[in-house]
Design an enzyme around this catalytic site. Structure first.
Site, PDB file in Angstrom:
ATOM      1  N   LYS A  28       0.834  -1.213   0.000  1.00  0.00           N
ATOM      2  CA  LYS A  28       0.000   0.000   0.000  1.00  0.00           C
ATOM      3  C   LYS A  28       0.866   1.260   0.000  1.00  0.00           C
ATOM      4  O   LYS A  28       0.650   2.170  -0.800  1.00  0.00           O
ATOM      5  CB  LYS A  28      -0.905   0.008   1.243  1.00  0.00           C
ATOM      6  CG  LYS A  28      -1.592   1.348   1.477  1.00  0.00           C
ATOM      7  CD  LYS A  28      -2.500   1.339   2.689  1.00  0.00           C
ATOM      8  CE  LYS A  28      -1.830   1.621   4.005  1.00  0.00           C
ATOM      9  NZ  LYS A  28      -1.573   3.039   4.300  1.00  0.00           N
ATOM     10  N   ASN A  29       1.833   1.315   0.906  1.00  0.00           N
ATOM     11  CA  ASN A  29       2.572   2.564   1.081  1.00  0.00           C
ATOM     12  C   ASN A  29       3.621   2.808  -0.003  1.00  0.00           C
ATOM     13  O   ASN A  29       4.292   3.836   0.001  1.00  0.00           O
ATOM     14  CB  ASN A  29       3.199   2.619   2.478  1.00  0.00           C
ATOM     15  CG  ASN A  29       2.105   2.809   3.537  1.00  0.00           C
ATOM     16  OD1 ASN A  29       0.970   3.152   3.208  1.00  0.00           O
ATOM     17  ND2 ASN A  29       2.450   2.567   4.794  1.00  0.00           N
ATOM     18  N   CYS A  39      -5.318  12.938  13.425  1.00  0.00           N
ATOM     19  CA  CYS A  39      -5.540  11.576  12.941  1.00  0.00           C
ATOM     20  C   CYS A  39      -5.643  10.666  14.151  1.00  0.00           C
ATOM     21  O   CYS A  39      -5.168  11.020  15.235  1.00  0.00           O
ATOM     22  CB  CYS A  39      -4.355  11.245  12.043  1.00  0.00           C
ATOM     23  SG  CYS A  39      -4.009   9.539  11.784  1.00  0.00           S
ATOM     24  N   ARG A  95       0.442  14.146  13.504  1.00  0.00           N
ATOM     25  CA  ARG A  95       0.931  13.972  12.136  1.00  0.00           C
ATOM     26  C   ARG A  95       0.984  15.281  11.331  1.00  0.00           C
ATOM     27  O   ARG A  95       0.303  15.433  10.320  1.00  0.00           O
ATOM     28  CB  ARG A  95       0.113  12.909  11.396  1.00  0.00           C
ATOM     29  CG  ARG A  95       0.112  11.587  12.115  1.00  0.00           C
ATOM     30  CD  ARG A  95      -0.625  10.515  11.376  1.00  0.00           C
ATOM     31  NE  ARG A  95       0.134   9.973  10.266  1.00  0.00           N
ATOM     32  CZ  ARG A  95      -0.347   9.064   9.425  1.00  0.00           C
ATOM     33  NH1 ARG A  95      -1.580   8.625   9.586  1.00  0.00           N
ATOM     34  NH2 ARG A  95       0.392   8.597   8.454  1.00  0.00           N
ATOM     35  N   ASP A 128       4.132   0.295  12.172  1.00  0.00           N
ATOM     36  CA  ASP A 128       2.973  -0.359  11.555  1.00  0.00           C
ATOM     37  C   ASP A 128       2.838  -1.827  11.974  1.00  0.00           C
ATOM     38  O   ASP A 128       1.868  -2.488  11.598  1.00  0.00           O
ATOM     39  CB  ASP A 128       3.054  -0.257  10.026  1.00  0.00           C
ATOM     40  CG  ASP A 128       2.827   1.164   9.535  1.00  0.00           C
ATOM     41  OD1 ASP A 128       2.339   1.998  10.315  1.00  0.00           O
ATOM     42  OD2 ASP A 128       3.156   1.449   8.364  1.00  0.00           O
ATOM     43  N   ARG A 136      -8.738  -0.520   4.122  1.00  0.00           N
ATOM     44  CA  ARG A 136      -7.839   0.516   3.598  1.00  0.00           C
ATOM     45  C   ARG A 136      -6.474  -0.079   3.279  1.00  0.00           C
ATOM     46  O   ARG A 136      -5.785   0.413   2.395  1.00  0.00           O
ATOM     47  CB  ARG A 136      -7.648   1.628   4.637  1.00  0.00           C
ATOM     48  CG  ARG A 136      -8.882   2.474   4.832  1.00  0.00           C
ATOM     49  CD  ARG A 136      -8.553   3.690   5.647  1.00  0.00           C
ATOM     50  NE  ARG A 136      -7.367   4.328   5.115  1.00  0.00           N
ATOM     51  CZ  ARG A 136      -6.540   5.087   5.810  1.00  0.00           C
ATOM     52  NH1 ARG A 136      -6.763   5.316   7.077  1.00  0.00           N
ATOM     53  NH2 ARG A 136      -5.494   5.638   5.247  1.00  0.00           N
TER      54      ARG A 136
HETATM   55  N1  EPU Z   1       6.329  14.353  11.285  1.00  0.00           N
HETATM   56  C1  EPU Z   1       6.505  15.675  11.585  1.00  0.00           C
HETATM   57  N2  EPU Z   1       6.448  16.593  10.560  1.00  0.00           N
HETATM   58  C2  EPU Z   1       6.231  16.243   9.282  1.00  0.00           C
HETATM   59  C3  EPU Z   1       6.048  14.890   8.978  1.00  0.00           C
HETATM   60  C4  EPU Z   1       6.103  13.956   9.998  1.00  0.00           C
HETATM   61  O1  EPU Z   1       6.692  16.025  12.743  1.00  0.00           O
HETATM   62  O2  EPU Z   1       6.203  17.124   8.416  1.00  0.00           O
HETATM   63  C5  EPU Z   1       6.389  13.327  12.356  1.00  0.00           C
HETATM   64  C6  EPU Z   1       5.086  12.552  12.526  1.00  0.00           C
HETATM   65  O3  EPU Z   1       4.165  13.236  13.325  1.00  0.00           O
HETATM   66  C7  EPU Z   1       5.570  11.258  13.132  1.00  0.00           C
HETATM   67  C8  EPU Z   1       6.937  11.057  12.466  1.00  0.00           C
HETATM   68  O4  EPU Z   1       7.312  12.331  11.969  1.00  0.00           O
HETATM   69  O5  EPU Z   1       5.727  11.403  14.502  1.00  0.00           O
HETATM   70  C9  EPU Z   1       6.969  10.058  11.344  1.00  0.00           C
HETATM   71  O6  EPU Z   1       5.869  10.276  10.472  1.00  0.00           O
HETATM   72  P1  EPU Z   1       5.975  10.051   8.904  1.00  0.00           P
HETATM   73  O7  EPU Z   1       5.842  11.366   8.233  1.00  0.00           O
HETATM   74  O8  EPU Z   1       7.168   9.243   8.586  1.00  0.00           O
HETATM   75  O9  EPU Z   1       4.676   9.227   8.609  1.00  0.00           O
HETATM   76  P2  EPU Z   1       3.824   9.329   7.289  1.00  0.00           P
HETATM   77  O10 EPU Z   1       4.727   9.577   6.151  1.00  0.00           O
HETATM   78  O11 EPU Z   1       2.674  10.233   7.497  1.00  0.00           O
HETATM   79  C10 EPU Z   1       4.025   6.797   6.619  1.00  0.00           C
HETATM   80  C11 EPU Z   1       3.060   5.679   6.374  1.00  0.00           C
HETATM   81  C12 EPU Z   1       2.443   5.246   7.693  1.00  0.00           C
HETATM   82  C13 EPU Z   1       3.571   4.802   8.628  1.00  0.00           C
HETATM   83  C14 EPU Z   1       4.579   5.943   8.802  1.00  0.00           C
HETATM   84  C15 EPU Z   1       5.783   5.568   9.647  1.00  0.00           C
HETATM   85  C16 EPU Z   1       2.300   6.130   4.137  1.00  0.00           C
HETATM   86  C17 EPU Z   1       1.189   6.508   3.225  1.00  0.00           C
HETATM   87  N3  EPU Z   1       2.041   6.123   5.443  1.00  0.00           N
HETATM   88  O12 EPU Z   1       3.244   7.852   7.191  1.00  0.00           O
HETATM   89  O13 EPU Z   1       1.587   4.134   7.414  1.00  0.00           O
HETATM   90  O14 EPU Z   1       3.043   4.455   9.888  1.00  0.00           O
HETATM   91  O15 EPU Z   1       5.055   6.368   7.508  1.00  0.00           O
HETATM   92  O16 EPU Z   1       6.458   4.494   9.089  1.00  0.00           O
HETATM   93  O17 EPU Z   1       3.379   5.796   3.684  1.00  0.00           O
HETATM   94  C18 EPU Z   1      -0.191   2.666   7.785  1.00  0.00           C
HETATM   95  O18 EPU Z   1       0.091   2.128   6.712  1.00  0.00           O
HETATM   96  O19 EPU Z   1      -1.004   2.161   8.615  1.00  0.00           O
HETATM   97  C19 EPU Z   1       0.451   3.932   8.135  1.00  0.00           C
HETATM   98  C20 EPU Z   1      -0.039   4.751   9.069  1.00  0.00           C
END
Ligand code: EPU
Length: 420
Positions: free
Chosen positions: A22-23, A117, A122, A306, A398
């Site tokens: 998915k990701n 969320c 996030r 995850d 999802r």
């Molecule tokens: N963060 C910030 N600022 C930002 C972006 C992130 O502070 O601008 C923080 C977040 O709040 C969090 C940490 O950085 O504490 C890591 O978040 P990240 O941005 O890496 O998460 P994401 O990109 O929103 C993706 C996956 C998630 C997975 C996370 C961590 C996708 C579409 N989603 O989310 O997947 O948990 O990386 O590996 O790739 C899932 O599949 O169930 C899922 C939630």
């Protein structure tokens, strides 16, 4: 709303095909916005988030069709509408991934700011900071991110946190920027590497994906892609935990062992025999009860957030006491209260849950809250006595393709109940 009913107590046996990740699929679908030429993505799983992404791209003017059951064809030569509306972003935060490609190719994007969320705040500040470093002007107005730019210019970006979608967004912006971009403290997740490989197949010049420093030489334009997406490491991990919890013996076909090292290590610690090939992983528990394991989540190659909920469920029925610490998201323990309803002995203290394994859980009605939390409830249902009914299974849909069919093939007594 549809529900899932499980009669627990059957050790899972057999082999299961792992779907595309998915990701990785979501950012790669968004990457089609970077080119005028046709794109073709294979091994696409049937997931709600994929449908939402197709809807989002189609609304913008991309032409999207199915070549076969698992292959999507996209042409983004006549995108007229560079906007991701709140209605779609609120159902799928990954919609933010259109931001980088839209600004890079069209010089403008309007994307709803994702709200809070179920698993944490996030924020997307790193996405915005990176785009500004590349020369975009970014403002947030009436709940929307509005970004504009002439041609983006390569820059050195040091991320404050190694964000996965942030790294992906900026990589997609930088491939069409003028000159060189360096993303430091980049996320190293296999899905980032899969996106980079797809972009490289489109003619992008990227090195270092999979390390914490990614170097990109921008191009004036990119070709389309014909790409097959990586297998879903989290789906594979979830089935392996299901096998471990039920004392079973399961082969995950298509799974890539290198993407799951930290998870396989924990499964071995819990008493499982693991064997692997290039594209499969097999777990044999020989009917044993798992031993409790401590888990502390971290960015890749650390233990994935995850998979945290699934190991919390494993510890619930394990021999001994396990400590699970969540370091990536601040509120990712919604499953704990539900697992307690099945008789799990768990104590939540800040970002840590202390779990004393019990020999037996007892089925009950449960509520799914978010994707991975829901998966952990299914796992608990597989070992609980009596019947467990999980409501709001749209959360599971999802991210897990036909979960009840796949578990059913392994012998689980599981079925989907119509809305009621
Ligand atoms: N963060 C910030 N600022 C930002 C972006 C992130 O502070 O601008 C923080 C977040 O709040 C969090 C940490 O950085 O504490 C890591 O978040 P990240 O941005 O890496 O998460 P994401 O990109 O929103 C993706 C996956 C998630 C997975 C996370 C961590 C996708 C579409 N989603 O989310 O997947 O948990 O990386 O590996 O790739 C899932 O599949 O169930 C899922 C939630």
């Amino acid at each position: 709303m549809a529900r899932i009913q499980i009669e627990g107590g059957v050790p899972l046996e057999g082999s299961v095909q792992i779907s595309g990740a998915k990701n990785a699929v979501l950012p790669i679908l968004m990457a089609s916005l970077l080119s005028k030429q046709p794109c073709r993505l294979k091994n696409v799983p049937h997931l709600k988030d994929v449908t939402t992404t197709i809807e989002l791209l189609a609304q913008m003017g991309a032409v999207v069709g199915l070549a076969d059951q698992f292959t999507i064809e996209l042409v983004a030569d006549s995108v007229s509408h560079q906007e991701a509306p709140y209605e779609l972003v609120k159902t799928m935060r990954a919609s933010i991934l259109v931001l980088g490609p839209l600004v890079a190719r069209f010089g403008r994007a309007k994307v709803s700011l994702p709200g809070g969320c179920a698993i944490g705040a996030r924020p997307v500040d790193q996405h915005l900071k990176g785009l500004e470093a590349l020369g975009a002007s970014v403002r947030v107005e009436s709940g929307y991110i509005q970004a504009t730019a002439d041609r983006l210019k390569g820059a050195k970006i040091v991320l404050d946190t190694a964000t996965v979608t942030g790294t992906e967004n900026l990589m997609m912006a930088a491939v069409l920027a003028e000159g060189e971009t360096l993303i430091e403290n980049a996320a190293q997740e296999p899905e980032v590497v899969d996106l980079a490989n797809c972009l490289i197949s489109m003619g992008a010049e990227i090195s270092g994906a999979g390390s914490n420093c990614i170097r990109i030489q921008g191009q004036a334009e990119l070709a389309g892609y014909d790409y097959s997406v990586l297998a879903d490491r989290i789906e594979a991990g979830t089935f392996l935990v299901a096998a471990a919890m039920t004392g079973g013996h399961v082969q995950a076909r298509g799974a890539v062992p290198d993407t799951l090292d930290s998870v396989l290590q924990k499964l071995e610690q819990s008493g499982a025999d693991i064997s692997t090939g290039e594209h499969w992983i097999e777990l044999n528990m020989h009917g044993r009860r798992p031993k409790a394991v401590d888990v502390s989540t971290a960015p890749f190659p650390g233990f994935p957030t995850d998979m945290q909920a699934q190991f919390t469920a494993l510890n619930a029925i394990a021999d001994g006491t396990g400590i699970v610490r969540e370091n990536v998201f601040e509120n990712r323990f919604m499953h704990v209260l539900e697992l307690q309803r099945l008789g799990a002995d768990m104590r939540l203290e800040g970002n840590t849950v202390i779990i004393r394994g019990v020999p037996k859980l007892t089925g009950a009605p449960l509520m799914a809250t978010d994707l991975r939390a829901s998966a952990s409830l299914v796992l608990a249902g597989l070992v609980a006595s009596d019947s467990t009914i999980i409501d709001r299974v749209y959360h599971i849909d999802r991210g897990y393709e036909n979960i009840e069919e796949k578990l059913g093939q392994l012998g689980a007594r599981i079925k989907r109940l119509p809305a009621g």
